[in-house]
Scaffold this motif. Structure first.
Motif, PDB file in Angstrom:
ATOM      1  N   SER A 495      11.758  -2.829 -67.702  1.00  0.00           N
ATOM      2  CA  SER A 495      10.392  -2.977 -68.195  1.00  0.00           C
ATOM      3  C   SER A 495       9.918  -1.814 -69.051  1.00  0.00           C
ATOM      4  O   SER A 495       9.138  -1.999 -69.984  1.00  0.00           O
ATOM      5  CB  SER A 495       9.426  -3.195 -67.023  1.00  0.00           C
ATOM      6  N   GLU A 496      10.412  -0.598 -68.759  1.00  0.00           N
ATOM      7  CA  GLU A 496       9.942   0.551 -69.537  1.00  0.00           C
ATOM      8  C   GLU A 496      10.389   0.472 -71.005  1.00  0.00           C
ATOM      9  O   GLU A 496       9.803   1.120 -71.881  1.00  0.00           O
ATOM     10  CB  GLU A 496      10.415   1.873 -68.920  1.00  0.00           C
ATOM     11  N   LYS A 497      11.414  -0.332 -71.273  1.00  0.00           N
ATOM     12  CA  LYS A 497      11.908  -0.456 -72.649  1.00  0.00           C
ATOM     13  C   LYS A 497      11.218  -1.589 -73.408  1.00  0.00           C
ATOM     14  O   LYS A 497      11.254  -1.621 -74.641  1.00  0.00           O
ATOM     15  CB  LYS A 497      13.419  -0.697 -72.639  1.00  0.00           C
ATOM     16  N   ILE A 498      10.614  -2.520 -72.663  1.00  0.00           N
ATOM     17  CA  ILE A 498      10.048  -3.710 -73.304  1.00  0.00           C
ATOM     18  C   ILE A 498       8.946  -3.341 -74.287  1.00  0.00           C
ATOM     19  O   ILE A 498       8.883  -3.867 -75.408  1.00  0.00           O
ATOM     20  CB  ILE A 498       9.519  -4.701 -72.239  1.00  0.00           C
ATOM     21  N   LYS A 499       8.084  -2.405 -73.890  1.00  0.00           N
ATOM     22  CA  LYS A 499       6.913  -2.105 -74.713  1.00  0.00           C
ATOM     23  C   LYS A 499       7.265  -1.532 -76.076  1.00  0.00           C
ATOM     24  O   LYS A 499       6.452  -1.570 -76.996  1.00  0.00           O
ATOM     25  CB  LYS A 499       5.988  -1.155 -73.957  1.00  0.00           C
ATOM     26  N   SER A 500       8.470  -1.007 -76.226  1.00  0.00           N
ATOM     27  CA  SER A 500       8.870  -0.450 -77.526  1.00  0.00           C
ATOM     28  C   SER A 500       9.584  -1.476 -78.403  1.00  0.00           C
ATOM     29  O   SER A 500       9.990  -1.170 -79.521  1.00  0.00           O
ATOM     30  CB  SER A 500       9.788   0.766 -77.320  1.00  0.00           C
ATOM     31  N   MET A 501       9.702  -2.710 -77.923  1.00  0.00           N
ATOM     32  CA  MET A 501      10.460  -3.719 -78.661  1.00  0.00           C
ATOM     33  C   MET A 501       9.667  -4.269 -79.843  1.00  0.00           C
ATOM     34  O   MET A 501       8.443  -4.363 -79.800  1.00  0.00           O
ATOM     35  CB  MET A 501      10.848  -4.883 -77.742  1.00  0.00           C
ATOM     36  N   SER A 502      10.398  -4.659 -80.880  1.00  0.00           N
ATOM     37  CA  SER A 502       9.766  -5.398 -81.978  1.00  0.00           C
ATOM     38  C   SER A 502       9.473  -6.816 -81.497  1.00  0.00           C
ATOM     39  O   SER A 502      10.120  -7.321 -80.564  1.00  0.00           O
ATOM     40  CB  SER A 502      10.692  -5.452 -83.193  1.00  0.00           C
ATOM     41  N   VAL A 503       8.517  -7.468 -82.129  1.00  0.00           N
ATOM     42  CA  VAL A 503       8.183  -8.850 -81.759  1.00  0.00           C
ATOM     43  C   VAL A 503       9.388  -9.761 -81.990  1.00  0.00           C
ATOM     44  O   VAL A 503       9.656 -10.675 -81.195  1.00  0.00           O
ATOM     45  CB  VAL A 503       6.956  -9.350 -82.553  1.00  0.00           C
ATOM     46  N   GLU A 504      10.147  -9.527 -83.034  1.00  0.00           N
ATOM     47  CA  GLU A 504      11.309 -10.368 -83.323  1.00  0.00           C
ATOM     48  C   GLU A 504      12.358 -10.254 -82.219  1.00  0.00           C
ATOM     49  O   GLU A 504      12.906 -11.266 -81.759  1.00  0.00           O
ATOM     50  CB  GLU A 504      11.921  -9.985 -84.667  1.00  0.00           C
ATOM     51  N   ASP A 505      12.624  -9.048 -81.760  1.00  0.00           N
ATOM     52  CA  ASP A 505      13.603  -8.866 -80.689  1.00  0.00           C
ATOM     53  C   ASP A 505      13.083  -9.421 -79.366  1.00  0.00           C
ATOM     54  O   ASP A 505      13.834 -10.025 -78.585  1.00  0.00           O
ATOM     55  CB  ASP A 505      13.964  -7.388 -80.538  1.00  0.00           C
TER      56      ASP A 505
END
Length: 663
Positions: A495-505
């Motif tokens: 979950s800690e990585k989700i917030k840095s994701m691009s919308v496309e990914d």
């Protein structure tokens, strides 16, 4: 001799046609329509069939309702009253017929109709056919037709206030016989429309055309018999048990006039190509156009047909019951000759809602009110509707509600049909389904974002970041992103990585999640046959671009990843694969995928195992023969796309590539 016979046959056909035209004349009243807001001066061109929102849009008086957060900016439309008018011509020959009727197959919904300045009809049901004898009012030459639509939202609010402190849960929409999804849903916008949604006509005749004879050339049974595990629930067609594989169908557009024959063909084609043999027409939408059922008849797709009631209790007054009776009998008679229909179902989820959704407590309901609501419910769905149906169709089974037991109840697994929402709503793991498979699972699902090309259509570049207000406006499910993130955290990425994701990914991962979930749930369901005899995914289609449980997108009916999972899992020529290895636990290496385009084929090869290989061509929104597939090391796989694309811009990536960006 042959020539004489052919000529005789031709003359007979011509005579029969002329005889029919001598009996009846149908004049479509489709041209010359205009509309305005009541009590204003200016009239604008209108399209029939249509609705107020599409007329406003066509006249460039409002922006695209689906773009960004325009939905809330257009809420004013449903609070206004709207007026439509046209003039149509009647010939002396038509006037000389013994009978002349105005016929409305679709008025949405509170409509007052004037012909030549005389009040001829007050309609209050979107699902009924309304016939008016206008023989004494019609005249040779020009005839003026005016229809005034009262705001459905204002009417239901007024009816609810009038009944207060008695409250019908969960929404004033309960009072109106109108498509319930028009009041908003957890996958749909709130566009409470009005308008002439089916073309009116003038029917003139000397003798009424005989009613089409009712013929059903197959035997349909719903078998619900006690056994040592509970009670069966399965369909027998012509004496043979049939395992049902399919999905739930909602209206294909928030604005019904947009659902053309071509759109129906696309949607039913997506069901057929995914190896489905059943669609459930959900009770919060509409009784679909005949063409929908024609396509199901043609493609061997059985139809579970709900009556149009969903998730709310009902008024118990005589006028409401009389209105529903006319609706039910009209619709059943209209549809009963379609061989695809195998079940009439009273409503969607109202029985379980009253017993298990906590309405009594949250609404501080008195015992007297609670008792009245339940008595009215029983009188309509368990007593009245089955009797009304039987009067016009005694050849098909009827059930009062889908389902009878909430997914948290033990009986939902052992008898009846089941809406199993432990996954998603209950946030249970996908693996829980191994012990939670019902006799016939008529609803279940996993959400995913719409395809990224769709997101690009309803957003501006500055909107394309996670949890933006615009993305939230196209996510109608309660705590939708929280639930998606919970599943992504368990199955794909911490979950800690989700917030840095691009919308496309993020979009790609949610679609992989939906693929993983449906592939395995369908596989588990089918592995439990004959205990389980049906699996219907929620849902096949969308009515606008939105994060939802749909396996196809709104735009172009583009398949999401899960559509490919269903296509494979619903095959009859092989046992569905169950692979509960969580992608987050895989040790993936760079697969170094190579590809080559030959005509409309793409040849793929990976040097290492590749998970969820996604293939796209810029601008192409059609189906691939396969997508989001796994490739074994060294495996060469050929897939194809539809049509010819000159100099295709191909993009190929896998789960390794996406996750690698967030290490």
């Amino acid at each position: 001799m042959k020539y004489t016979k052919k000529r005789y046959w031709f003359l007979c056909v011509c005579f029969a046609f002329l005889s029919f035209t001598a009996i009846a004349q149908n004049i479509a009243i489709q041209k010359g329509w205009e509309y305005r807001e009541t009590k204003t001066v200016k009239w604008y061109p209108a399209t029939v069939p249509g609705e107020i929102h599409t007329d406003l849009l066509n006249n460039k008086l409002i922006p695209d309702p689906f773009f960004r957060d325009n939905e809330k900016k257009l809420a004013w439309i449903e609070k206004k009253d709207w007026e439509y008018k046209t003039t149509f011509k009647v010939s002396p020959a038509t006037l000389n017929k013994k009978n002349t009727e105005l016929v409305f197959d679709g008025l949405d919904t509170y409509a007052t109709v004037y012909l030549n300045n005389q009040l001829v009809l007050k309609a209050d049901n979107m699902f009924r056919q309304w016939r008016v004898d206008v023989k004494k009012i019609i005249k040779s030459g020009n005839n003026d037709l005016v229809i005034v639509f009262q705001s459905a939202q204002n009417v239901v609010d007024s009816l609810a206030n009038k009944d207060f402190p008695f409250v019908i849960p969960d929404n004033p929409r309960a009072y109106v016989r109108k498509a319930q999804y028009h009041f908003g849903w957890d996958w749909g916008p709130k566009f409470t429309t009005c308008g002439i949604w089916k073309t009116p006509r003038l029917e003139a005749y000397d003798e009424k055309t005989p009613e089409k004879p009712y013929v059903l050339d197959r035997k349909i049974e719903l078998v619900q018999e006690p056994d040592n595990l509970g009670k069966t629930f399965y369909f027998k067609i012509d004496g043979k048990p049939v395992y049902m594989k399919g999905a739930n169908y909602i209206p294909s557009d928030a604005f019904l006039s947009r659902v053309t024959k071509k759109e129906y063909e696309k949607v039913i084609g997506m069901a057929k190509d995914a190896n489905m043999n059943m669609l459930r027409v959900w009770g919060g939408g509409i009784y679909e156009d005949d063409y929908f059922y024609d396509l199901c008849d043609k493609n061997g797709i059985y139809v579970w047909q709900d009556f149009m009631f969903a998730g709310t209790m009902v008024p118990g007054d005589d006028a409401f019951f009389d209105n529903v009776k006319k609706e039910v009998q009209y619709q059943v008679k209209r549809l009963r000759n379609h061989k695809s229909i195998v079940l009439w179902c009273g409503n969607n989820e109202i029985d379980e809602a009253f017993k298990d959704w906590g309405w009594q407590k949250s609404m501080k309901m008195s015992k007297q009110d609670s008792t009245k609501l339940w008595k009215d419910y029983v009188r309509l769905f368990q007593d009245s509707i089955p009797k009304w149906v039987k009067e016009v169709d005694n050849k098909r089974p009827y059930i009062s509600s889908s389902p009878l037991f909430h997914w948290s109840k033990e009986k939902s697994i052992t008898e009846g049909d089941s809406h199993y929402w432990g996954t998603w709503w209950g946030l249970q793991d996908v693996e829980a389904v191994q012990k939670k498979t019902g006799r016939f699972v008529s609803e279940y699902g996993m959400q995913a974002m719409p395809t990224y090309s769709s997101i690009e259509k309803f957003t501006l570049p500055e909107d394309r970041y996670l949890y933006s207000d615009i993305l939230e406006a196209h996510q109608k499910a309660g705590k939708g992103f929280m639930k998606l993130d919970s599943y992504l955290n368990r199955y794909f990425i911490k979950s800690e990585k989700i917030k840095s994701m691009s919308v496309e990914d993020y979009t790609y991962l949610t679609q992989c999640l939906q693929y993983y979930s449906l592939k395995n749930i369908i596989g588990i369901h089918r592995s439990k046959a004959p205990y389980n005899m049906g699996t219907l995914v929620w849902q096949l289609n969308d009515c606008w671009p939105v994060s939802s449980w749909s396996v196809t997108d709104y735009y172009d009916r583009q398949p999401k990843a899960a559509w490919y999972a269903m296509k494979e899992a619903y095959r009859d020529d092989k046992t569905p694969e169950i692979d509960l290895t969580r992608p987050i636990d895989l040790k993936l290496e760079d697969p170094k995928i190579t590809w080559e385009v030959k005509g409309n084929k793409l040849i793929l090869k990976a040097s290492k195992f590749a998970k969820y290989v996604n293939v796209s061509i810029k601008g192409y929104t059609g189906k691939w023969s396969d997508n989001y597939m796994d490739l074994k090391a060294g495996e060469e796989k050929t897939i194809s796309f539809e049509g010819k694309i000159i100099k295709p811009e191909v993009r190929v990536y896998s789960l390794y590539d996406v996750l690698g960006r967030y290490k």
